[in-house]
Write a protein that holds these residues in place. Sequence first.
Motif, PDB file in Angstrom:
ATOM      1  N   TYR A 189       0.779  -1.161   0.022  1.00 15.00           N
ATOM      2  CA  TYR A 189       0.087   0.009  -0.127  1.00 15.00           C
ATOM      3  C   TYR A 189       1.041   1.087   0.079  1.00 15.00           C
ATOM      4  CZ  TYR A 189      -4.131  -2.972   1.424  1.00 15.00           C
ATOM      5  OH  TYR A 189      -4.906  -3.878   1.451  1.00 15.00           O
ATOM      6  N   PRO A 226      -3.910  -0.109   4.598  1.00 15.20           N
ATOM      7  CA  PRO A 226      -4.392   1.111   4.646  1.00 15.20           C
ATOM      8  C   PRO A 226      -4.349   1.825   5.907  1.00 15.20           C
ATOM      9  CG  PRO A 226      -5.809  -0.382   4.198  1.00 15.20           C
ATOM     10  CD  PRO A 226      -4.687  -1.034   4.210  1.00 15.20           C
ATOM     11  N   VAL A 439      -3.136   0.479  -3.797  1.00 11.98           N
ATOM     12  CA  VAL A 439      -3.808  -1.092  -2.985  1.00 11.98           C
ATOM     13  C   VAL A 439      -3.424  -2.132  -3.933  1.00 11.98           C
ATOM     14  CG1 VAL A 439      -5.564   0.431  -2.087  1.00 11.98           C
ATOM     15  CG2 VAL A 439      -6.149  -0.929  -4.191  1.00 11.98           C
TER      16      VAL A 439
END
Length: 485
Positions: A189, A226, A439
């Motif tokens: 990420y 995240p 992502v």
Amino acid sequence: MELLYKSAFSIAAEIKAGNLSALETLEFFISRVERHNPELNAVVAFDYARARSRARAADAAAARGEDWGPLHGVPCTIKDALRVEGLVTVGGDPAHRDHIPKANALAVQRFVDAGAVIFGKTNVPFLSSDLQSFNEVYGVTNNPWNVERTCGGSSGGAAAAVAAGLTPIEIGSDIGGSIRTPCHFNGVYGHKPSYGLVPQRGHLPPGEHIFTEGDMAVVGPIGSSPYDLEKALDVLAGPPPEMAPAWSIQLPEARCTGPEQLRVAVWADDDLCPVHPEIKAAITAAADCLEALGARVNHSARPQFDTVKYLRNYRFLLGAAIGGSMPESVFEAMAEAVLSLDPDDHSDAAIMARAIGGPHRAWAREYERREAWRHIWAEFFEDFDVLLCPCAFLPAFPHDHDPNIDARLLECDGEQRPYWDVLFYAGLTINGMLPATAVPLGLSGDGLPIGMQIAGNYLDDKTTLAVAKMLEREFRGFEAPPGFG
């Protein structure tokens, strides 16, 4: 507590609670570096002695009930484009092979002020100006998923180190996909913040003592979740010291609290830059997941501008941004080349020559065009909360260090493509100054990571991060490379 691939901020909480030792945590990651780094060459400078001393101090502070901040005692590495006080900072440039800064970059200082323990630097290309991470000083960094492939650039060492579990969190930088593309190539990420949220000061280039904030360039976090990106952005975001007495940053809350409120645009492919079928399929699958959860999804909506002209504008402004720190001889050569250019020549070389060697009024004209396109983006995001699009049109490619960078070609789905095509999707979002969260979406048939960027309206960073967390829960999350988990 199992440390490998755990949240950096959760580690800090355990250290502050006395459930975990900062020194033992540091030794764990040092052992990971010693075991795995020889085949990767991701971490290229080391500061173990000072890191151990600071980790001991972090443990002593925790024992006294002191709280250093949200990264209390957490060991981490830093991209070698960002200066670290007392630790050699090369930036991929042989001229700086012995350069030891006397102060931290502002972003690095914010990590230190939050309690982080810096124990090394990660590799970059020469002056962070390539899509692969290699240089004359430290050599080549390999991809942990396949050492015959690049880890990307310019935050390639950072993304590879996170993917391999050599560090729990990193700070990268991005002006041409330099956070997002390495995250896509390594399966981690990353967050490219809205322009201006995190100061660039202390980044090489442009140089240690430069105060100007470079056009489009940003500094942002890289991690394996995240959640950590969101918390790290809270640490990093803020005005430079001279503006802090009057300015502060309070980002808007996420536009959605659940997928049923979400409006999603999908730009998974484009005739101007065809995307590898497996990447297109992965992005479509992520969009289908959100739609199944209740989101409204549109696969045909596009901002109302000429994409060809928009990306020429990006390449021009990118050239101008990096050209300012180039030697006088380069400027003179480019200025001479501009005199003989055909006005209809819009090749990469011609755009670069005009950007570096052309008159200031040409830059001012392109800057104004970009500002007009930013308003078009704002109109687009009145109807959509996020845009899903590729980080790059192909997965990690084999190492190619041909010194004639413009001669390099990339194979995608059986076709040879220009090297700089990788900038297409990176440029879409960075030229608009937009936030974009990279992502992981899974793996290709060749076992290489596939990623995607979630872009949002300017300053809607919390929205893109919220959707990243949504997809981590409901679709796919981080996966360790074979042999590293």
